[in-house]
Design a protein around this motif. Structure first.
Motif, PDB file in Angstrom:
ATOM      1  N   GLU A 161       0.840  -1.198   0.000  1.00  0.00           N
ATOM      2  CA  GLU A 161       0.000   0.000   0.000  1.00  0.00           C
ATOM      3  C   GLU A 161       0.877   1.251   0.000  1.00  0.00           C
ATOM      4  OE1 GLU A 161      -3.388   0.190  -0.256  1.00  0.00           O
ATOM      5  OE2 GLU A 161      -3.134  -1.957  -0.695  1.00  0.00           O
ATOM      6  N   SER A 162       2.035   1.158   0.642  1.00  0.00           N
ATOM      7  CA  SER A 162       2.958   2.301   0.679  1.00  0.00           C
ATOM      8  C   SER A 162       3.524   2.605  -0.703  1.00  0.00           C
ATOM      9  CB  SER A 162       4.102   2.028   1.662  1.00  0.00           C
ATOM     10  OG  SER A 162       3.614   1.773   2.956  1.00  0.00           O
ATOM     11  N   GLU A 163       3.621   1.582  -1.548  1.00  0.00           N
ATOM     12  CA  GLU A 163       4.131   1.794  -2.905  1.00  0.00           C
ATOM     13  C   GLU A 163       3.252   2.784  -3.676  1.00  0.00           C
ATOM     14  OE1 GLU A 163       6.884   0.634  -4.101  1.00  0.00           O
ATOM     15  OE2 GLU A 163       7.386  -0.978  -2.699  1.00  0.00           O
ATOM     16  N   LYS A 164       1.951   2.740  -3.410  1.00  0.00           N
ATOM     17  CA  LYS A 164       1.011   3.584  -4.154  1.00  0.00           C
ATOM     18  C   LYS A 164       1.189   5.062  -3.827  1.00  0.00           C
ATOM     19  CE  LYS A 164      -2.387  -0.174  -4.039  1.00  0.00           C
ATOM     20  NZ  LYS A 164      -3.720  -0.589  -3.548  1.00  0.00           N
ATOM     21  N   ILE A 165       1.865   5.352  -2.731  1.00  0.00           N
ATOM     22  CA  ILE A 165       2.048   6.745  -2.311  1.00  0.00           C
ATOM     23  C   ILE A 165       3.162   7.432  -3.090  1.00  0.00           C
ATOM     24  CG2 ILE A 165       2.652   8.204  -0.326  1.00  0.00           C
ATOM     25  CD1 ILE A 165       1.378   6.053   1.459  1.00  0.00           C
ATOM     26  N   LEU A 166       4.129   6.660  -3.567  1.00  0.00           N
ATOM     27  CA  LEU A 166       5.241   7.259  -4.315  1.00  0.00           C
ATOM     28  C   LEU A 166       4.717   7.942  -5.567  1.00  0.00           C
ATOM     29  CD1 LEU A 166       7.924   4.436  -4.108  1.00  0.00           C
ATOM     30  CD2 LEU A 166       7.859   6.572  -2.813  1.00  0.00           C
ATOM     31  N   PRO A 167       5.147   9.187  -5.831  1.00  0.00           N
ATOM     32  CA  PRO A 167       4.644   9.928  -7.007  1.00  0.00           C
ATOM     33  C   PRO A 167       5.045   9.261  -8.312  1.00  0.00           C
ATOM     34  CG  PRO A 167       6.488  11.080  -6.002  1.00  0.00           C
ATOM     35  CD  PRO A 167       6.143   9.958  -5.076  1.00  0.00           C
ATOM     36  N   SER A 168       4.083   9.180  -9.233  1.00  0.00           N
ATOM     37  CA  SER A 168       4.358   8.574 -10.541  1.00  0.00           C
ATOM     38  C   SER A 168       3.851   9.432 -11.682  1.00  0.00           C
ATOM     39  CB  SER A 168       3.710   7.187 -10.620  1.00  0.00           C
ATOM     40  OG  SER A 168       2.318   7.268 -10.377  1.00  0.00           O
ATOM     41  N   SER A 169       3.476  10.675 -11.373  1.00  0.00           N
ATOM     42  CA  SER A 169       2.996  11.581 -12.415  1.00  0.00           C
ATOM     43  C   SER A 169       3.377  13.005 -12.041  1.00  0.00           C
ATOM     44  CB  SER A 169       1.474  11.464 -12.573  1.00  0.00           C
ATOM     45  OG  SER A 169       0.823  11.794 -11.356  1.00  0.00           O
TER      46      SER A 169
ATOM     47  N   ILE B 264      10.583  10.089  -9.928  1.00  0.00           N
ATOM     48  CA  ILE B 264      11.046   9.586  -8.640  1.00  0.00           C
ATOM     49  C   ILE B 264      10.863   8.082  -8.539  1.00  0.00           C
ATOM     50  CG2 ILE B 264      10.600   9.616  -6.157  1.00  0.00           C
ATOM     51  CD1 ILE B 264      10.002  12.578  -6.397  1.00  0.00           C
ATOM     52  N   LYS B 265       9.685   7.591  -8.927  1.00  0.00           N
ATOM     53  CA  LYS B 265       9.435   6.138  -8.868  1.00  0.00           C
ATOM     54  C   LYS B 265      10.438   5.408  -9.755  1.00  0.00           C
ATOM     55  CE  LYS B 265       6.999   2.504  -7.635  1.00  0.00           C
ATOM     56  NZ  LYS B 265       5.712   2.176  -8.230  1.00  0.00           N
ATOM     57  N   GLY B 266      10.714   5.965 -10.935  1.00  0.00           N
ATOM     58  CA  GLY B 266      11.684   5.335 -11.833  1.00  0.00           C
ATOM     59  C   GLY B 266      13.077   5.302 -11.245  1.00  0.00           C
ATOM     60  N   ASP B 267      13.490   6.384 -10.582  1.00  0.00           N
ATOM     61  CA  ASP B 267      14.808   6.425  -9.935  1.00  0.00           C
ATOM     62  C   ASP B 267      14.902   5.365  -8.846  1.00  0.00           C
ATOM     63  OD1 ASP B 267      15.637   8.507 -11.530  1.00  0.00           O
ATOM     64  OD2 ASP B 267      15.148  10.071 -10.076  1.00  0.00           O
ATOM     65  N   LEU B 268      13.849   5.262  -8.044  1.00  0.00           N
ATOM     66  CA  LEU B 268      13.860   4.297  -6.951  1.00  0.00           C
ATOM     67  C   LEU B 268      13.859   2.864  -7.470  1.00  0.00           C
ATOM     68  CD1 LEU B 268      11.419   6.066  -4.469  1.00  0.00           C
ATOM     69  CD2 LEU B 268      13.845   5.618  -4.108  1.00  0.00           C
ATOM     70  N   GLU B 269      13.168   2.621  -8.566  1.00  0.00           N
ATOM     71  CA  GLU B 269      13.190   1.285  -9.167  1.00  0.00           C
ATOM     72  C   GLU B 269      14.588   0.962  -9.678  1.00  0.00           C
ATOM     73  OE1 GLU B 269      10.148   1.190 -12.124  1.00  0.00           O
ATOM     74  OE2 GLU B 269       8.506   1.085 -10.670  1.00  0.00           O
ATOM     75  N   GLU B 270      15.286   1.983 -10.199  1.00  0.00           N
ATOM     76  CA  GLU B 270      16.664   1.779 -10.661  1.00  0.00           C
ATOM     77  C   GLU B 270      17.598   1.515  -9.487  1.00  0.00           C
ATOM     78  OE1 GLU B 270      20.196   4.328 -12.863  1.00  0.00           O
ATOM     79  OE2 GLU B 270      18.106   4.936 -13.116  1.00  0.00           O
ATOM     80  N   TYR B 271      17.347   2.144  -8.348  1.00  0.00           N
ATOM     81  CA  TYR B 271      18.194   1.979  -7.184  1.00  0.00           C
ATOM     82  C   TYR B 271      17.883   0.693  -6.415  1.00  0.00           C
ATOM     83  CZ  TYR B 271      19.145   7.002  -7.774  1.00  0.00           C
ATOM     84  OH  TYR B 271      19.502   8.225  -8.263  1.00  0.00           O
ATOM     85  N   ILE B 272      16.605   0.267  -6.444  1.00  0.00           N
ATOM     86  CA  ILE B 272      16.201  -0.859  -5.596  1.00  0.00           C
ATOM     87  C   ILE B 272      15.557  -1.980  -6.406  1.00  0.00           C
ATOM     88  CG2 ILE B 272      14.877  -1.553  -3.569  1.00  0.00           C
ATOM     89  CD1 ILE B 272      14.871   1.390  -2.687  1.00  0.00           C
ATOM     90  N   GLY B 273      14.409  -1.689  -7.030  1.00  0.00           N
ATOM     91  CA  GLY B 273      13.698  -2.712  -7.779  1.00  0.00           C
ATOM     92  C   GLY B 273      12.278  -2.266  -8.083  1.00  0.00           C
ATOM     93  N   GLU B 274      11.469  -3.194  -8.541  1.00  0.00           N
ATOM     94  CA  GLU B 274      10.115  -2.874  -8.980  1.00  0.00           C
ATOM     95  C   GLU B 274       9.254  -2.346  -7.839  1.00  0.00           C
ATOM     96  OE1 GLU B 274       6.402  -5.049 -11.370  1.00  0.00           O
ATOM     97  OE2 GLU B 274       8.203  -6.190 -10.815  1.00  0.00           O
ATOM     98  N   TYR B 275       9.476  -2.845  -6.628  1.00  0.00           N
ATOM     99  CA  TYR B 275       8.720  -2.397  -5.456  1.00  0.00           C
ATOM    100  C   TYR B 275       9.702  -1.823  -4.437  1.00  0.00           C
ATOM    101  CZ  TYR B 275       5.046  -5.180  -7.607  1.00  0.00           C
ATOM    102  OH  TYR B 275       4.130  -5.681  -8.496  1.00  0.00           O
ATOM    103  N   PRO B 276      10.123  -0.594  -4.622  1.00  0.00           N
ATOM    104  CA  PRO B 276      11.215  -0.031  -3.814  1.00  0.00           C
ATOM    105  C   PRO B 276      10.927   0.053  -2.324  1.00  0.00           C
ATOM    106  CG  PRO B 276      10.237   1.653  -5.235  1.00  0.00           C
ATOM    107  CD  PRO B 276       9.681   0.348  -5.671  1.00  0.00           C
ATOM    108  N   VAL B 277       9.714   0.460  -1.948  1.00  0.00           N
ATOM    109  CA  VAL B 277       9.396   0.590  -0.522  1.00  0.00           C
ATOM    110  C   VAL B 277       9.383  -0.790   0.132  1.00  0.00           C
ATOM    111  CG1 VAL B 277       7.675   1.304   1.169  1.00  0.00           C
ATOM    112  CG2 VAL B 277       8.107   2.731  -0.836  1.00  0.00           C
ATOM    113  N   PHE B 278       8.683  -1.726  -0.485  1.00  0.00           N
ATOM    114  CA  PHE B 278       8.623  -3.077   0.066  1.00  0.00           C
ATOM    115  C   PHE B 278      10.016  -3.679   0.193  1.00  0.00           C
ATOM    116  CE2 PHE B 278       8.823  -7.625  -0.697  1.00  0.00           C
ATOM    117  CZ  PHE B 278       8.023  -8.113   0.324  1.00  0.00           C
ATOM    118  N   ASP B 279      10.777  -3.642  -0.891  1.00  0.00           N
ATOM    119  CA  ASP B 279      12.101  -4.259  -0.882  1.00  0.00           C
ATOM    120  C   ASP B 279      13.009  -3.623   0.171  1.00  0.00           C
ATOM    121  OD1 ASP B 279      11.578  -6.117  -2.831  1.00  0.00           O
ATOM    122  OD2 ASP B 279      12.303  -4.872  -4.473  1.00  0.00           O
TER     123      ASP B 279
END
Length: 521
Positions: free
Chosen positions: A127-135, A141-156
């Protein structure tokens, strides 16, 4: 230090005063990556690692990250300056929503045996993943975090961080089941826990170095003059000098981490020895992001892919050769992972490579071209080819198809499924020679065979031979992919060898073209 694994052994949490505490730091940047002197005031408390200084009148012995606070700049956003990476910037309202969501999710987590998180109890983290801005302005930001961590950055990030803390700070007990995370003493304050995780999260990306011991049969310390050969793109080869050992230690101050690093493996439960191979060299790949305890986050995947590209490039350029060998006990190779903390590389973890990957590396040796490369000429030979390798990694964007093809070529040597290996080798050719628009007009196989023949053929006779061979090679590929062919005949295995040599020659030509382009820039 940023991202210090919690709890540390000699740190403190300074108070729980809702008023932000301000610590003095160097004006330029704090520690690894740095934080610009701007707001962190949306956090209710500031924590640091170091001697116990009672700022608020409340001191709790605990160990977490070193984070510094500055007065708000009046802007509505916070910004964090990173060296070599785009900063992850989150609006204060987003931070607040993440905190509330994390508090709810963390209170639901269940732990077994004092160390193992039940995956299904972490569903609230999604549910926390949905809070990250994607528009809007923050869509990257979501793309940067996916590059740094993975598809679900908060969970991971949360799952892996807490898993590591439990592994290193809690005693394994098989009798303990269905334990609430928040019933463990150092996790009882769920608000403080959410704040701490968010504080760590916003300091990403962190810098890591992945190191692989390389046998002297492949490259020895006497094969190059410098202590380190830098290929660019974060890739380097280093001799194991005393300075190197001091810079990249293989022991930490955390006993449980040292035990994990040297854990037993294989059917005989062999204990792994923690040491650098002083008779060989070390291949290192530097990446930014976050490395977890269990899962393969983006930096780990990128490092492994880069290592495959390195070996694939070496095979294509005939620096290395691959020879099948039998191992009664499957070999296990791993990457030592160091993280930059306070300008020091500290051992963070050890990433085991899969069996096929490990075995393929073990079977690669230096190619002296059947004795034609004498020992007194080896250094010159390597200098020439190291320059070719450097042209690829230093120009990673322009060389991306080459590096990708090299990765697939390496994969064709890894594993024992010859049908899969055959297809992987054809994919390497398709990456370099394919073109969807043109293939739609004349057919993929026809396009590839013509491009291949005219790229590597030097005479009309040779080109015609390549055209004929390529037709046979692709017919085998089609039988595997479209008809479910079950095995390769003796003649088809000979065609497989031709296919790999063809891949190598195409890669060589592409590298030569890249070098010429680089000279003209």
């Amino acid at each position: 230090m940023f991202g210090q694994n919690w709890p540390a052994h000699n740190g403190v949490v300074v108070g729980s005063n809702p008023a932000i505490s301000v610590f003095s730091i160097e004006e330029t940047h704090a520690v690894q990556g740095g934080i610009a002197p701007e707001t962190l005031s949306f956090f209710p408390a500031t924590r640091r690692v170091g001697p116990p200084h009672d700022v608020s009148g409340q001191i709790t012995k605990i160990n977490i990250l070193d984070i510094r606070a500055f007065p708000h700049n009046g802007g509505g956003r916070t910004s964090y300056r990173k060296e070599g990476a785009m900063p992850v910037t989150l609006h204060s309202a987003c931070i607040e929503r993440l905190r509330e969501s994390l508090k709810k999710a963390l209170s639901m987590i269940i732990v077994d045996k004092n160390q193992l998180i039940r995956r299904h109890s972490t569903v609230g983290l999604f549910e926390s993943e949905k809070i990250l801005p994607s528009s809007g302005k923050s869509k990257n930001i979501k793309g940067d975090l996916e590059e740094y961590i993975g598809e679900y950055p908060v969970f991971d990030f949360v799952y892996e961080t807490i898993s590591k803390e439990l592994s290193e700070n809690q005693t394994y007990d098989s009798e303990v089941l269905n334990l609430k995370l928040t019933s463990i003493e150092c996790y009882k304050d769920v608000e403080a826990l959410a704040n701490r995780l968010l504080e760590q999260f916003i300091t990403l990306p962190w810098s890591y170095k992945f190191s692989l011991n390389i046998s002297s049969e492949l490259i020895s310390p006497n094969d190059f003059l410098e202590d380190t050969v830098d290929f660019g793109g974060g890739v380097s080869l280093s001799k194991v000098t005393d300075e190197f050992k001091e810079r990249f230690p293989l022991e930490s101050h955390i006993e449980a981490r040292n035990n994990n690093l040297s854990k037993a493996y294989g059917p005989l439960l062999l204990k792994d020895t923690l040491n650098w191979n002083s008779k060989g060299v070390v291949l290192q790949v530097e990446r930014l992001g976050f490395v977890g305890h269990y899962g393969k986050t983006s930096p780990v995947i990128s490092a492994e892919e880069t290592i495959k590209s390195f070996f694939g490039l070496g095979l294509a350029l005939f620096i290395f050769k691959h020879s099948k060998a039998y191992y009664p006990i499957p070999p296990k190779r791993h990457l030592y992972v160091h993280r930059l903390e306070d300008d020091r590389w500290c051992i963070d973890s050890k990433n085991d490579l899969d069996d096929d990957f490990s075995e393929a590396i073990m079977q690669i040796t230096f190619d002296n071209l059947e004795g034609r490369i004498k020992d007194n000429k080896k250094i010159d030979w390597l200098i020439y080819h190291f320059n070719q390798i450097r042209s690829c990694f230093a120009s990673a964007e322009r060389a991306e198809p080459i590096l990708l093809a090299c990765r697939w070529l390496f994969d064709s040597y890894a594993g024992r499924n010859e049908l899969l290996s055959y297809v992987q080798a054809t994919v390497a050719l398709e990456i370099l020679l394919g073109d969807k628009a043109s293939s739609d007009l004349m057919g993929l196989s026809e396009l590839l065979r013509n491009r291949c023949a005219y790229l590597i053929g030097t005479t009309n006779t040779e080109r015609q031979s390549i055209l004929d061979d390529f037709k046979g090679i692709y017919e085998i590929r089609c039988k595997i992919v479209h008809r479910g062919k079950s095995h390769l005949s003796f003649g088809e295995k000979a065609m497989f060898n031709k296919l790999r040599k063809m891949c190598a020659r195409v890669i060589q030509k592409e590298v030569d073209l890249l070098l010429k382009e680089s000279e003209n820039i």
